[in-house]
Scaffold this active site. Structure first.
Site, PDB file in Angstrom:
ATOM      1  N   ARG A   1       0.828  -1.212   0.000  1.00  0.00           N
ATOM      2  CA  ARG A   1       0.000   0.000   0.000  1.00  0.00           C
ATOM      3  C   ARG A   1       0.866   1.269   0.000  1.00  0.00           C
ATOM      4  NH1 ARG A   1      -2.102   2.552   4.334  1.00  0.00           N
ATOM      5  NH2 ARG A   1      -2.178   0.706   5.645  1.00  0.00           N
TER       6      ARG A   1
ATOM      7  N   TYR B   1     -16.475  14.620 -17.199  1.00  0.00           N
ATOM      8  CA  TYR B   1     -16.946  13.235 -17.041  1.00  0.00           C
ATOM      9  C   TYR B   1     -17.965  13.155 -15.894  1.00  0.00           C
ATOM     10  CZ  TYR B   1     -16.542   8.235 -15.950  1.00  0.00           C
ATOM     11  OH  TYR B   1     -16.802   6.919 -15.696  1.00  0.00           O
TER      12      TYR B   1
ATOM     13  N   LYS C   1      -8.466   3.690 -19.656  1.00  0.00           N
ATOM     14  CA  LYS C   1      -8.735   4.016 -21.056  1.00  0.00           C
ATOM     15  C   LYS C   1      -7.449   3.862 -21.882  1.00  0.00           C
ATOM     16  CE  LYS C   1     -12.661   4.980 -19.112  1.00  0.00           C
ATOM     17  NZ  LYS C   1     -12.953   6.303 -18.625  1.00  0.00           N
TER      18      LYS C   1
HETATM   19  C1  LIG Z   1     -13.491   6.889 -17.398  1.00  0.00           C
HETATM   20  C2  LIG Z   1     -13.130   8.282 -17.037  1.00  0.00           C
HETATM   21  C3  LIG Z   1     -12.894   8.647 -15.706  1.00  0.00           C
HETATM   22  C4  LIG Z   1     -13.076   7.675 -14.551  1.00  0.00           C
HETATM   23  O1  LIG Z   1     -12.171   6.640 -14.630  1.00  0.00           O
HETATM   24  P1  LIG Z   1     -12.435   5.160 -14.064  1.00  0.00           P
HETATM   25  O2  LIG Z   1     -11.188   4.453 -14.413  1.00  0.00           O
HETATM   26  O3  LIG Z   1     -13.674   4.637 -14.703  1.00  0.00           O
HETATM   27  O4  LIG Z   1     -12.619   5.299 -12.580  1.00  0.00           O
HETATM   28  C5  LIG Z   1     -12.488   9.954 -15.449  1.00  0.00           C
HETATM   29  N1  LIG Z   1     -12.353  10.861 -16.450  1.00  0.00           N
HETATM   30  C6  LIG Z   1     -12.579  10.534 -17.728  1.00  0.00           C
HETATM   31  C7  LIG Z   1     -12.423  11.575 -18.775  1.00  0.00           C
HETATM   32  C8  LIG Z   1     -12.983   9.249 -18.071  1.00  0.00           C
HETATM   33  O5  LIG Z   1     -13.231   8.949 -19.345  1.00  0.00           O
END
Ligand SMILES: *Cc1c(COP(=O)(O)O)cnc(C)c1O
Length: 375
Positions: free
Chosen positions: A40, A93, A190
Site C-alpha cells: 500500500r 466526465y 482508457k
Molecule cells: C473513465 C473516465 C474517468 C473515470 O475513470 P475510471 O477508471 O472509470 O474510474 C475519469 N475521467 C474521464 C475523462 C474518463 O473517461
C-alpha cells in the site's frame, strides 16, 4: 536465492516485504525508494507504472491509483480541504461531477460548474476560497478542446491550481504540464492501458505536490494492485503506436460519416468544421485522438436498428480499447442530466459516440456503411 535478469519487470504479487534485521529496516526509512515495505505504501510494479507515465507527461513523479475516480479524489485532496472551493468545467466526465457535487461537498469542499468556454474569463467565477480548476483536454461526448495554455495563464494570475484530466487525449497528443497545468490525471482504464482489461488511475505531479499526493494514496488506501499495474505498464509500451492508429482511423471515419446522407452531424476535432480545429491541431501534435460522435435520426427505433446492424462494433459504455465500440451518451454517461441541460449541450437520442479502435479503417467504414444503409 539466485539473481536472475528478467527483461521485463516481474509481477511482485506480494502485500509485504521482509527485512533481515533492524539495520535493514532503518535503511528503508533512511533511503526511501531503495527498498519496499508494504504494498500500500509502494510496490515495484506500481512505481514502474508511475515512473513511465510521469516520463510521458513530463512530470516530476506520479502516483497510481485504483481507478480514474480515485485519481480525481487524490488530485482534489492534494490541493483542497474543508472550506475550499473547486471550479469545474461543466462538460466534465459524469463520475467526476458526481464525486465533486455529491460526495466532496459532504466533507466541506464546495464546487461550481462553469461551461468550458466561460472558464477563460476566470475572474468572473473565482471565489476567495477557490483553490483549483478541474477541466478535460478533450470533452465527452462532443469533443470540445480546451486551450490549456490560455486557461493556465488565467489560473496562474489568480493563484489557483489547474488540474487537467488528460484521459481522452493521452500524452501522445497533449502534455498539459508543458502548457502550464499544475497537475495531470488519467483514467488509466482508457488509453494508457488500452486493452479494456484494467481499471486504474494516475496523478502526475510536479515536485512540490508529490509527497502530498503519495500521502493521500497511502492513507486513503486507493493504491493499485501489482498485477493491474503490470498490465497497465505493459499496455503503455504501445501507447504511441496505438494513438497514431486510433487517430488515423478516427479521421478517416469522421470524413466518411460527414458526407453520409443519413448522418446529420459529426463531432471530431480533426475536421476543419470543428469549432476548435486549429487549436486542436496546434495543441494536439497533429493528432486528434480516437473518439468521435455523430448524430443519426433522433428516434429510438433508428438508434436500435443501427446498433443491431453493426457487426463488429459492440455497444459498450467505456472507451479507448484496441477494438472499436460504440456508446450512447444520452442513455449511459449523461443519463442523469436534466432535459434542459442535455438540450443545451446538444446531446439528443440520435447521438452515438464511437471509440475508434486500431483495426483497419476500411473494415470499420464498411461496417458503419452497411449499418447506415439499414436505417
Ligand atoms: C473513465 C473516465 C474517468 C473515470 O475513470 P475510471 O477508471 O472509470 O474510474 C475519469 N475521467 C474521464 C475523462 C474518463 O473517461
Amino acid at each position: 536465492m539466485a539473481q536472475f535478469h528478467p527483461k521485463v519487470t516481474p509481477i511482485y504479487q506480494t502485500s509485504v516485504f521482509t527485512f533481515e534485521d533492524l539495520n535493514e529496516l532503518e535503511s528503508y526509512f533512511e533511503q526511501p525508494g531503495n527498498q519496499y515495505m508494504y504494498s500500500r505504501f509502494g510496490n515495484p510494479n506500481t512505481d514502474e507504472l508511475a515512473a513511465e507515465v510521469s516520463k510521458l507527461e513530463g512530470g516530476a513523479g506520479a502516483v497510481v491509483t485504483s481507478s480514474g475516480m480515485s485519481a480525481i479524489l487524490v488530485a482534489v485532496l492534494t490541493y483542497c480541504q474543508a472550506g475550499d472551493h473547486v471550479l469545474c468545467a461543466e462538460e466534465i466526465y459524469g463520475g467526476s461531477a458526481t464525486l465533486l457535487s455529491q460526495e466532496l461537498t459532504r466533507i466541506g469542499i464546495a464546487i461550481s460548474f462553469v461551461p468550458g468556454e466561460q472558464l477563460y474569463t476566470l475572474s468572473n467565477h473565482v471565489q476567495p476560497n477557490t483553490k483549483m480548476v478541474l477541466a478535460e483536454t478533450i470533452s465527452n461526448p462532443l469533443l470540445q478542446v480546451l486551450d490549456i495554455n490560455r486557461l493556465a495563464e488565467e489560473t496562474k494570475q489568480a493563484n489557483i491550481k489547474l488540474v487537467i484530466d488528460n484521459t481522452f487525449a493521452s500524452p501522445v497528443i497533449t502534455k498539459p504540464l508543458a502548457l502550464g497545468a499544475d497537475m495531470v490525471m488519467h483514467s488509466v482504464t482508457k488509453y494508457l492501458s488500452g486493452h479494456s482489461d484494467v481499471t486504474a488511475g494516475v496523478v502526475v505531479c510536479q515536485e512540490q505536490d508529490l509527497q502530498r499526493a503519495k500521502q493521500v494514496v497511502m492513507t486513503f488506501g486507493v493504491n493499485l494492485s501489482p498485477f493491474e499495474s503490470w498490465l497497465a505498464a505493459r499496455g503503455l509500451k504501445t501507447l504511441k503506436l496505438r494513438i497514431r492508429q486510433h487517430s488515423q482511423n478516427a479521421l478517416a471515419i469522421a470524413q466518411f460519416l460527414q458526407q453520409h446522407p443519413k448522418v446529420e452531424q459529426v463531432w471530431y476535432p480533426g475536421l476543419e468544421q470543428h469549432e476548435q480545429h486549429l487549436l486542436a491541431k496546434e495543441q494536439g501534435n497533429g493528432l486528434f485522438g480516437g473518439m468521435l460522435s455523430f448524430r443519426i435520426q433522433d428516434k429510438l427505433e433508428t438508434v436500435n436498428a443501427f446498433m443491431q446492424a453493426l457487426q463488429q462494433m459492440p455497444f459498450a459504455p467505456s472507451l479507448a480499447g484496441v477494438s472499436t465500440s460504440i456508446s450512447h451518451p444520452l442513455r449511459t454517461s449523461h443519463r442523469s442530466f436534466t432535459p434542459e441541460r442535455l438540450d443545451k449541450l446538444g446531446i439528443t437520442l440520435g447521438v452515438i459516440r464511437l471509440s475508434v479502435g486500431i483495426e483497419e479503417a476500411e473494415e470499420l467504414i464498411a461496417d458503419l456503411g452497411q449499418a447506415l444503409e439499414k436505417i
